[in-house]
Scaffold this active site. Structure first.
Site, mmCIF file in Angstrom:
data_model
loop_
_atom_site.group_PDB
_atom_site.id
_atom_site.type_symbol
_atom_site.label_atom_id
_atom_site.label_comp_id
_atom_site.label_asym_id
_atom_site.label_seq_id
_atom_site.Cartn_x
_atom_site.Cartn_y
_atom_site.Cartn_z
ATOM 1 N N GLU A 1 -4.464 16.873 -15.662
ATOM 2 C CA GLU A 1 -5.149 17.640 -14.609
ATOM 3 C C GLU A 1 -4.179 18.587 -13.897
ATOM 4 O OE1 GLU A 1 -8.467 17.816 -13.027
ATOM 5 O OE2 GLU A 1 -8.873 17.320 -15.102
ATOM 6 N N SER B 1 -0.441 13.707 -14.946
ATOM 7 C CA SER B 1 -1.760 13.889 -15.549
ATOM 8 C C SER B 1 -1.954 15.280 -16.136
ATOM 9 C CB SER B 1 -2.818 13.670 -14.456
ATOM 10 O OG SER B 1 -4.064 14.175 -14.855
ATOM 11 N N LYS C 1 -1.145 15.522 -7.938
ATOM 12 C CA LYS C 1 -0.331 15.034 -9.067
ATOM 13 C C LYS C 1 0.797 16.011 -9.398
ATOM 14 C CE LYS C 1 -1.966 11.023 -10.441
ATOM 15 N NZ LYS C 1 -1.160 9.801 -10.510
ATOM 16 N N SER D 1 -7.545 8.232 -8.033
ATOM 17 C CA SER D 1 -7.508 8.859 -9.358
ATOM 18 C C SER D 1 -8.819 9.532 -9.763
ATOM 19 C CB SER D 1 -7.131 7.806 -10.408
ATOM 20 O OG SER D 1 -8.246 6.979 -10.683
ATOM 21 N N LEU E 1 1.655 3.534 -10.819
ATOM 22 C CA LEU E 1 0.330 3.936 -11.317
ATOM 23 C C LEU E 1 -0.692 4.073 -10.196
ATOM 24 C CD1 LEU E 1 0.088 1.536 -14.422
ATOM 25 C CD2 LEU E 1 1.315 3.697 -14.205
ATOM 26 N N ALA E 2 -0.391 3.578 -9.005
ATOM 27 C CA ALA E 2 -1.392 3.606 -7.928
ATOM 28 C C ALA E 2 -1.718 5.046 -7.548
ATOM 29 C CB ALA E 2 -0.860 2.857 -6.704
ATOM 30 N N TYR F 1 -6.988 16.620 -6.573
ATOM 31 C CA TYR F 1 -6.280 15.557 -7.301
ATOM 32 C C TYR F 1 -5.162 16.156 -8.159
ATOM 33 C CZ TYR F 1 -5.377 12.285 -11.148
ATOM 34 O OH TYR F 1 -4.769 11.496 -12.091
ATOM 35 N N ASP G 1 0.863 -1.176 0.000
ATOM 36 C CA ASP G 1 0.000 0.000 0.000
ATOM 37 C C ASP G 1 0.901 1.228 0.000
ATOM 38 O OD1 ASP G 1 -1.850 2.117 0.878
ATOM 39 O OD2 ASP G 1 -3.216 0.436 1.246
ATOM 40 N N ARG H 1 -12.202 0.912 -18.306
ATOM 41 C CA ARG H 1 -12.301 2.137 -17.525
ATOM 42 C C ARG H 1 -13.285 1.910 -16.375
ATOM 43 N NH1 ARG H 1 -9.765 6.762 -15.997
ATOM 44 N NH2 ARG H 1 -10.134 8.473 -17.433
HETATM 45 P P1 NDP Z 1 -7.461 3.472 -11.738
HETATM 46 O O1 NDP Z 1 -8.251 4.338 -10.827
HETATM 47 O O2 NDP Z 1 -8.159 2.548 -12.666
HETATM 48 O O3 NDP Z 1 -6.444 2.603 -10.848
HETATM 49 C C1 NDP Z 1 -5.873 3.097 -9.678
HETATM 50 C C2 NDP Z 1 -5.084 1.987 -9.026
HETATM 51 O O4 NDP Z 1 -4.479 2.484 -7.816
HETATM 52 C C3 NDP Z 1 -5.934 0.778 -8.599
HETATM 53 O O5 NDP Z 1 -5.195 -0.395 -8.866
HETATM 54 C C4 NDP Z 1 -6.084 0.988 -7.115
HETATM 55 O O6 NDP Z 1 -6.330 -0.203 -6.386
HETATM 56 C C5 NDP Z 1 -4.705 1.536 -6.774
HETATM 57 N N1 NDP Z 1 -4.638 2.184 -5.466
HETATM 58 C C6 NDP Z 1 -5.442 3.148 -4.972
HETATM 59 N N2 NDP Z 1 -5.068 3.482 -3.717
HETATM 60 C C7 NDP Z 1 -3.994 2.721 -3.419
HETATM 61 C C8 NDP Z 1 -3.165 2.587 -2.284
HETATM 62 N N3 NDP Z 1 -3.364 3.320 -1.181
HETATM 63 N N4 NDP Z 1 -2.126 1.700 -2.325
HETATM 64 C C9 NDP Z 1 -1.920 0.931 -3.422
HETATM 65 N N5 NDP Z 1 -2.697 0.989 -4.529
HETATM 66 C C10 NDP Z 1 -3.717 1.880 -4.520
HETATM 67 O O7 NDP Z 1 -6.480 4.443 -12.558
HETATM 68 P P2 NDP Z 1 -5.963 4.335 -14.082
HETATM 69 O O8 NDP Z 1 -5.485 2.969 -14.324
HETATM 70 O O9 NDP Z 1 -6.958 4.962 -14.976
HETATM 71 O O10 NDP Z 1 -4.733 5.344 -14.029
HETATM 72 C C11 NDP Z 1 -3.433 4.899 -13.623
HETATM 73 C C12 NDP Z 1 -2.654 6.096 -13.096
HETATM 74 O O11 NDP Z 1 -2.549 7.080 -14.109
HETATM 75 C C13 NDP Z 1 -3.290 6.811 -11.907
HETATM 76 O O12 NDP Z 1 -2.235 7.270 -11.094
HETATM 77 C C14 NDP Z 1 -4.029 7.973 -12.523
HETATM 78 O O13 NDP Z 1 -4.157 9.021 -11.580
HETATM 79 C C15 NDP Z 1 -3.072 8.336 -13.651
HETATM 80 N N6 NDP Z 1 -3.673 8.951 -14.816
HETATM 81 C C16 NDP Z 1 -4.740 8.356 -15.428
HETATM 82 C C17 NDP Z 1 -5.263 8.912 -16.577
HETATM 83 C C18 NDP Z 1 -6.430 8.297 -17.273
HETATM 84 O O14 NDP Z 1 -7.027 8.987 -18.121
HETATM 85 N N7 NDP Z 1 -6.778 7.046 -16.999
HETATM 86 C C19 NDP Z 1 -4.676 10.152 -17.171
HETATM 87 C C20 NDP Z 1 -3.530 10.654 -16.444
HETATM 88 C C21 NDP Z 1 -3.057 10.068 -15.316
HETATM 89 P P3 NDP Z 1 -7.840 -0.787 -6.139
HETATM 90 O O15 NDP Z 1 -8.173 -1.550 -7.392
HETATM 91 O O16 NDP Z 1 -7.645 -1.632 -4.946
HETATM 92 O O17 NDP Z 1 -8.732 0.398 -5.934
HETATM 93 P P1 GDR Z 2 -11.325 13.459 -15.434
HETATM 94 O O1 GDR Z 2 -12.301 12.307 -15.957
HETATM 95 O O2 GDR Z 2 -11.893 14.236 -14.322
HETATM 96 O O3 GDR Z 2 -10.881 14.219 -16.648
HETATM 97 O O4 GDR Z 2 -10.124 12.604 -14.831
HETATM 98 P P2 GDR Z 2 -13.863 12.123 -15.809
HETATM 99 O O5 GDR Z 2 -14.249 11.105 -16.795
HETATM 100 O O6 GDR Z 2 -14.265 11.908 -14.386
HETATM 101 O O7 GDR Z 2 -14.438 13.575 -16.236
HETATM 102 C C1 GDR Z 2 -14.213 14.115 -17.542
HETATM 103 C C2 GDR Z 2 -15.111 15.329 -17.736
HETATM 104 O O8 GDR Z 2 -16.478 14.895 -17.795
HETATM 105 C C3 GDR Z 2 -17.279 15.782 -17.034
HETATM 106 N N1 GDR Z 2 -18.504 15.093 -16.619
HETATM 107 C C4 GDR Z 2 -18.579 14.036 -15.785
HETATM 108 N N2 GDR Z 2 -17.609 13.341 -15.157
HETATM 109 C C5 GDR Z 2 -17.991 12.268 -14.393
HETATM 110 N N3 GDR Z 2 -17.045 11.523 -13.789
HETATM 111 N N4 GDR Z 2 -19.299 11.925 -14.232
HETATM 112 C C6 GDR Z 2 -20.320 12.617 -14.837
HETATM 113 O O9 GDR Z 2 -21.493 12.295 -14.679
HETATM 114 C C7 GDR Z 2 -19.933 13.720 -15.652
HETATM 115 N N5 GDR Z 2 -20.649 14.605 -16.418
HETATM 116 C C8 GDR Z 2 -19.765 15.424 -16.986
HETATM 117 C C9 GDR Z 2 -16.369 16.200 -15.875
HETATM 118 O O10 GDR Z 2 -16.857 17.387 -15.281
HETATM 119 C C10 GDR Z 2 -15.034 16.350 -16.584
HETATM 120 O O11 GDR Z 2 -14.882 17.623 -17.113
HETATM 121 C C11 GDR Z 2 -9.596 11.484 -15.518
HETATM 122 C C12 GDR Z 2 -8.994 10.552 -14.449
HETATM 123 O O12 GDR Z 2 -8.609 9.339 -15.055
HETATM 124 C C13 GDR Z 2 -7.782 11.201 -13.804
HETATM 125 O O13 GDR Z 2 -7.166 10.263 -12.938
HETATM 126 C C14 GDR Z 2 -6.815 11.613 -14.925
HETATM 127 O O14 GDR Z 2 -5.673 12.222 -14.379
HETATM 128 C C15 GDR Z 2 -7.504 12.571 -15.890
HETATM 129 O O15 GDR Z 2 -8.621 11.879 -16.448
HETATM 130 C C16 GDR Z 2 -6.597 13.008 -17.019
#
Ligand code: NDP
Ligand code: GDR
Length: 318
Positions: free
Chosen positions: A125, A123, A151, A82, A78-79, A147, A56, A182
């Site tokens: 973000e 990210s 980051k 998020s 990657l944890a 968040y 963790d 996702r």
């Molecule tokens: P997910 O939310 O799908 O996965 C997050 C992972 O982190 C899960 O495996 C989760 O475990 C684990 N985790 C959370 N808390 C802890 C902890 N305390 N200790 C150990 N593990 C933990 O994220 P994504 O796969 O979409 O993204 C991967 C990374 O990239 C993240 O850091 C995210 O912020 C970053 N990112 C993602 C983007 C995207 O568009 N997807 C864009 C830019 C950055 P569990 O399954 O147990 O919850």
């Molecule tokens: P984001 O992704 O915040 O960009 O973070 P998300 O899909 O949550 O939101 C994208 C945009 O959609 C708008 N939105 C909604 N969002 C959610 N979740 N639910 C809704 O019902 C909804 N309606 C509109 C949001 O306002 C936002 O503008 C993701 C995560 O994977 C982060 O960990 C990562 O860093 C960034 O992408 C890049």
């Protein structure tokens, strides 16, 4: 056999990255946090080839012991907590996990295996609000959520450890990337899942927040290839990874309903409770440097991404 350690193995990106590294012959060790109900649906098909270890990012001693035992050559960190809306509800937890979790990983790396190459999941973000500006590696940060702030700390600390200790530590600045894996709490999967359920008569309405915000949406499997490429570069550096196109949430919904021959206007409600305290209206990235220096190119465009997600959710219901 060289060893790659992936934290966040149970998340979307962890599953794609593990698949790709296993296919290339890496020994892949995934760090999973302890849970009464393990979250293994994304990696179930890899469990015979993947080694799972419990750890963790809140626990410094455990991370040090884990890295000593695994002795990785590559670390993909990657944890994270998020989910952006959750970061307003749980800002301190988000800071502990997403910001200080990276500090603990870097400390464990520095103390036990400083020769290992380290990837930080940065990210888009971290960027701010300037509209219609194509964001690149030189664009200043102005994060708009707890968040994003967490980051930004993790990114800067990764750069600082590289400069302070000579580590091969990089932070990829990745824009939104999606897939059929996702989490359903993110808007693209929330839409694709709802569209499939509506098409099958299991639900009628879909509530969304901001409809006009635009995001630069790519395919997760393309983005995990960019992560791996960053760690194989000659020199450690930070790269933007993006498609260069942005589309609104409304356009995502419109296309997703199109896939099943329905009109989005007939099913989508606007729910102001889903609006965020601070929003980023447009995010679009310039990945020119990743394309030129890493040879990275995305393979899935927006239309195919939407289609693929809706089809996968339809298939899950059959
Ligand atoms: P997910 O939310 O799908 O996965 C997050 C992972 O982190 C899960 O495996 C989760 O475990 C684990 N985790 C959370 N808390 C802890 C902890 N305390 N200790 C150990 N593990 C933990 O994220 P994504 O796969 O979409 O993204 C991967 C990374 O990239 C993240 O850091 C995210 O912020 C970053 N990112 C993602 C983007 C995207 O568009 N997807 C864009 C830019 C950055 P569990 O399954 O147990 O919850
Ligand atoms: P984001 O992704 O915040 O960009 O973070 P998300 O899909 O949550 O939101 C994208 C945009 O959609 C708008 N939105 C909604 N969002 C959610 N979740 N639910 C809704 O019902 C909804 N309606 C509109 C949001 O306002 C936002 O503008 C993701 C995560 O994977 C982060 O960990 C990562 O860093 C960034 O992408 C890049």
């Amino acid at each position: 056999m060289p060893t790659a350690l992936i934290t966040g193995i149970t998340g979307q990106d962890g599953s794609f990255l593990a698949e790709q590294l296993l296919a290339q012959g890496w020994r892949v060790v995934g760090m999973q946090r302890h849970s009464a109900s393990p979250n293994l649906w994304r990696i179930a098909h890899l469990l015979d080839r993947l080694e799972l270890v419990t750890g963790d990012v809140l626990d410094q001693g455990g991370l040090i012991a884990l890295m000593q035992a695994v002795d990785p050559d590559r670390i993909f960190h990657l944890a994270a907590q998020s989910h952006v809306p959750t970061s307003w509800r749980q800002p301190l937890l988000t800071g502990q996990v997403t910001a200080l979790g990276t500090a603990r990983m870097l400390e464990a790396l520095r103390l036990t295996c400083p020769q290992a190459r380290f990837y930080q999941a940065g990210s888009s973000e971290m960027f701010g609000t300037a509209e219609d500006e194509l964001k690149n590696e030189c664009t200043p940060f102005h994060p708009r959520s707890p968040y994003g702030v967490a980051k930004a700390y993790a990114h800067q600390l990764t750069v600082n450890y590289r400069e302070s200790y000579g580590l091969f530590a990089v932070s990829g600045i990745l824009f939104n990337h999606e897939s059929e894996r996702r989490g359903p709490e993110f808007v693209t999967r929330k839409i694709s899942q709802a569209v499939a359920r509506i098409a099958r008569g299991l639900q009628d309405r879909l509530a969304l927040g901001a409809l006009d915000v635009q995001r630069d949406w790519g395919f997760a499997g393309d983005y995990t290839r960019a992560m791996a490429a960053m760690l194989e570069a000659d020199e450690p550096d930070d790269y933007v990874v993006a498609t260069g196109e942005s589309w609104s949430v409304r356009e995502f919904a419109e296309r997703a309903f199109d896939v099943v021959g329905l009109r989005w206007e007939d099913h989508v409600d606007h729910d102001p409770a889903l609006l965020r305290p601070a929003e980023i209206p447009v995010l679009r990235g310039d990945a020119r440097r990743a394309r030129v220096e890493l040879g990275w190119t995305p393979t899935v465009d927006f239309a195919h991404l939407v289609e693929r997600m809706v089809q996968a959710d339809l298939a899950r219901l059959t």
